[in-house]
Design an enzyme around this catalytic site. Sequence first.
Site, PDB file in Angstrom:
ATOM      1  N   ARG A   1     -14.448  12.777   8.172  1.00  0.00           N
ATOM      2  CA  ARG A   1     -13.146  13.396   8.503  1.00  0.00           C
ATOM      3  C   ARG A   1     -12.776  14.452   7.478  1.00  0.00           C
ATOM      4  O   ARG A   1     -12.221  15.500   7.800  1.00  0.00           O
ATOM      5  CB  ARG A   1     -12.051  12.320   8.554  1.00  0.00           C
ATOM      6  CG  ARG A   1     -12.124  11.448   9.779  1.00  0.00           C
ATOM      7  CD  ARG A   1     -11.205  10.243   9.631  1.00  0.00           C
ATOM      8  NE  ARG A   1      -9.828  10.596   9.383  1.00  0.00           N
ATOM      9  CZ  ARG A   1      -8.967   9.861   8.671  1.00  0.00           C
ATOM     10  NH1 ARG A   1      -9.347   8.711   8.144  1.00  0.00           N
ATOM     11  NH2 ARG A   1      -7.742  10.261   8.501  1.00  0.00           N
TER      12      ARG A   1
ATOM     13  N   LYS B   1      -8.749  -1.442   5.747  1.00  0.00           N
ATOM     14  CA  LYS B   1      -8.971  -1.948   4.383  1.00  0.00           C
ATOM     15  C   LYS B   1      -7.961  -3.045   4.051  1.00  0.00           C
ATOM     16  O   LYS B   1      -8.290  -4.028   3.402  1.00  0.00           O
ATOM     17  CB  LYS B   1      -8.859  -0.793   3.381  1.00  0.00           C
ATOM     18  CG  LYS B   1     -10.058   0.152   3.467  1.00  0.00           C
ATOM     19  CD  LYS B   1      -9.876   1.419   2.673  1.00  0.00           C
ATOM     20  CE  LYS B   1      -8.938   2.375   3.331  1.00  0.00           C
ATOM     21  NZ  LYS B   1      -9.049   3.780   3.007  1.00  0.00           N
TER      22      LYS B   1
ATOM     23  N   HIS C   1       0.852  -1.189   0.000  1.00  0.00           N
ATOM     24  CA  HIS C   1       0.000   0.000   0.000  1.00  0.00           C
ATOM     25  C   HIS C   1       0.885   1.236   0.000  1.00  0.00           C
ATOM     26  O   HIS C   1       1.848   1.315   0.757  1.00  0.00           O
ATOM     27  CB  HIS C   1      -0.895   0.019   1.248  1.00  0.00           C
ATOM     28  CG  HIS C   1      -1.753   1.241   1.310  1.00  0.00           C
ATOM     29  ND1 HIS C   1      -2.942   1.341   0.631  1.00  0.00           N
ATOM     30  CD2 HIS C   1      -1.581   2.420   1.936  1.00  0.00           C
ATOM     31  CE1 HIS C   1      -3.463   2.532   0.834  1.00  0.00           C
ATOM     32  NE2 HIS C   1      -2.666   3.215   1.632  1.00  0.00           N
TER      33      HIS C   1
ATOM     34  N   ASP D   1     -15.005   2.607   7.471  1.00  0.00           N
ATOM     35  CA  ASP D   1     -13.972   3.570   7.064  1.00  0.00           C
ATOM     36  C   ASP D   1     -14.517   4.525   6.012  1.00  0.00           C
ATOM     37  O   ASP D   1     -14.251   5.722   6.047  1.00  0.00           O
ATOM     38  CB  ASP D   1     -12.732   2.846   6.519  1.00  0.00           C
ATOM     39  CG  ASP D   1     -11.747   3.855   5.943  1.00  0.00           C
ATOM     40  OD1 ASP D   1     -11.291   4.712   6.717  1.00  0.00           O
ATOM     41  OD2 ASP D   1     -11.490   3.832   4.733  1.00  0.00           O
TER      42      ASP D   1
ATOM     43  N   SER E   1      -7.647   3.809   9.275  1.00  0.00           N
ATOM     44  CA  SER E   1      -8.354   3.865   7.991  1.00  0.00           C
ATOM     45  C   SER E   1      -7.649   2.978   6.958  1.00  0.00           C
ATOM     46  O   SER E   1      -8.263   2.109   6.328  1.00  0.00           O
ATOM     47  CB  SER E   1      -8.388   5.332   7.525  1.00  0.00           C
ATOM     48  OG  SER E   1      -8.739   5.430   6.178  1.00  0.00           O
TER      49      SER E   1
HETATM   50  N1  URA Z   1      -5.691   7.033   2.923  1.00  0.00           N
HETATM   51  C1  URA Z   1      -6.688   6.378   3.562  1.00  0.00           C
HETATM   52  O1  URA Z   1      -7.167   5.345   3.087  1.00  0.00           O
HETATM   53  N2  URA Z   1      -7.102   6.876   4.742  1.00  0.00           N
HETATM   54  C2  URA Z   1      -6.604   7.999   5.305  1.00  0.00           C
HETATM   55  O2  URA Z   1      -7.035   8.381   6.372  1.00  0.00           O
HETATM   56  C3  URA Z   1      -5.576   8.675   4.630  1.00  0.00           C
HETATM   57  C4  URA Z   1      -5.130   8.156   3.429  1.00  0.00           C
END
Ligand code: URA
Length: 440
Positions: free
Chosen positions: A168, A187, A82, A161, A183
Site C-alpha cells: 500500500r 494487529k 492504540h 498486514d 490493518s
Molecule cells: N497504521 C497502521 O497500522 N495501518 C495503517 O494502515 C495506517 C496506520
Amino acid sequence: MRMFDVIAKKRDGETLSKEELQFVIDGYVSGQIPDYQMSALLMAIYLRGMTDQETAQLTDIMAHSGDMVDLSAIHGIKVDKHSTGGVGDKTTLVITPIVAACGVKIAKMSGRGLGHTGGTVDKMESVPGTRTSLDRQEFFDQVNRIGISVIGQSGNLAPADKKIYALRDVTATIGCVPLIASSIMSKKLAAGSDCILLDVKTGNGAFMKTLDGSIQLAQAMVAIGAHNGRKVAALITDMDTPLGYNIGNSLEVIESVEVLKGRGPADLTEVCYQLAANMLLLAGKGTLAECRKMVEEAVASGAAYEKLKQMFAAQGGDVSVLDDPDKFAKAKYSREIRADQSGWLYATNTEMIGNASVLLGAGRIKKEDTIDFAAGIVLHKKAGDRVEKGDLLATFYAEDEGKFASAEEMYRGALTFRDEKPVLPELVMARVTEEGVERF
Ligand code: URA
C-alpha cells in the site's frame, strides 16, 4: 477461484465473500498471488470501498494469518489502547501506568516510530537498560505480578498486514478507511486484549486530516471489534498541533513523568486523563465520572508514577533517570530558535514539526537508521500563543551541529503568524462507541 475474477468483482463495486477474501490473503501471504494483482485489488478497494461485513471479515482473516496471542494466562480483564499516531504523542507512557494503578491489567505490544510520528518502544529504550523484548512467559509473569508490561511487537503478528502495508505504501493506497481499519485492527485482535481503546488523531499531523474522516475510521474499527467479540471505543483527539511541548524520545519520557507527577502541560494531561478514564470505563470499573476520579486519584497519590517505575525496573531500566531527568544522556549540541517577527502563532504544520525532529535524529529516515534518543525539540510557543520578535520559539537538540540548518528551515516553514488570535480546536472532539457518535 481466480484472482482475476476477484479483482473484476471489486472493480465493478460488488461485495467479496469470506471465501474470496480468504483466498486473496492466503494466496498473497504464500506468494502465489503476485504484487501486481494484489496492487490492482487494493486500488479497486480504495476506489470502491468495502461493506462493514467485508471489512470485519478481511480483518479477522488478516489477524489469523499469524499468531493469535492468548492472554488467558493473565488473570482479569486486559485493556489495550492504540493511537493512530501523532507528534509528541507520548500518551501510552502516561495512560498505561495510570490504568494499571487502578487495577486493570495492561499487556501491551507497541510500535516504533513511523515517518514523522514517534513510537512508544523507541521512547522506552531511551531509558538505559530497558528491555522491550520479553519472551511470552516473562511477559505474562510480569503482568500477573505488577499489572503492566509494554513491549515491542513480537512473534509473527498479522504477517498479512505487514506485507500488504508495504505494498500500500508504494501504490498510493494507504489513505483508505477499510484498509487502514483492517490493518490496525488485525494487529489489535491478534494481540489478544479483551477491550481496546482507540485514540484516532485528527488534523494536519495525523493520517486523517478531517473530523468526519476520523469519525468514519473510528466507526469502522469499532464495528470490527464488535464483529469479533471485543469491546472497542474510540476518542477522536486533536493533532493540529503537537501534544505537549517535548518531541523526541528521552524528552518525551521526561514530559510523561511530569504528567504522572501532576505537573505536566494542560493539553497532554487532559487528553491522557480522558483516554485513561475511557479505558477504565471499557474495563467496567464504573461510570465515566467515577473512572475520571480514579484516574485523578492515581496521579495525585503517586500510585501511577510508582507503577511506571515498577514497569521500567521489571524490564531492566535504570529508573534513577525517571526520578532525576538530568541523568539522561544529553545531546551534544543545542540551538535556540527565536521569532523573526511578532504576531499570534496562528497555526503550525504538525507533520513538518515532526519531520524537523526526525532531521535532528529523533526518528528514522530509513528503516535501518539508528535513533538518537537525546535528539529532538522542546517547544516554547504553540499555536494560540502571542509571540514578540526575538522570543524563544523552540530549542533543538542534536548530536551533530550540521543537522540544525535543515531542521530549522523545516520548522520555520511549519509556522503561520497572523495578527488575530486563532480559535483552537477542542482537544477531544468526539467519542465513538457501538452505540453511536457523541460530538463534543
Ligand atoms: N497504521 C497502521 O497500522 N495501518 C495503517 O494502515 C495506517 C496506520
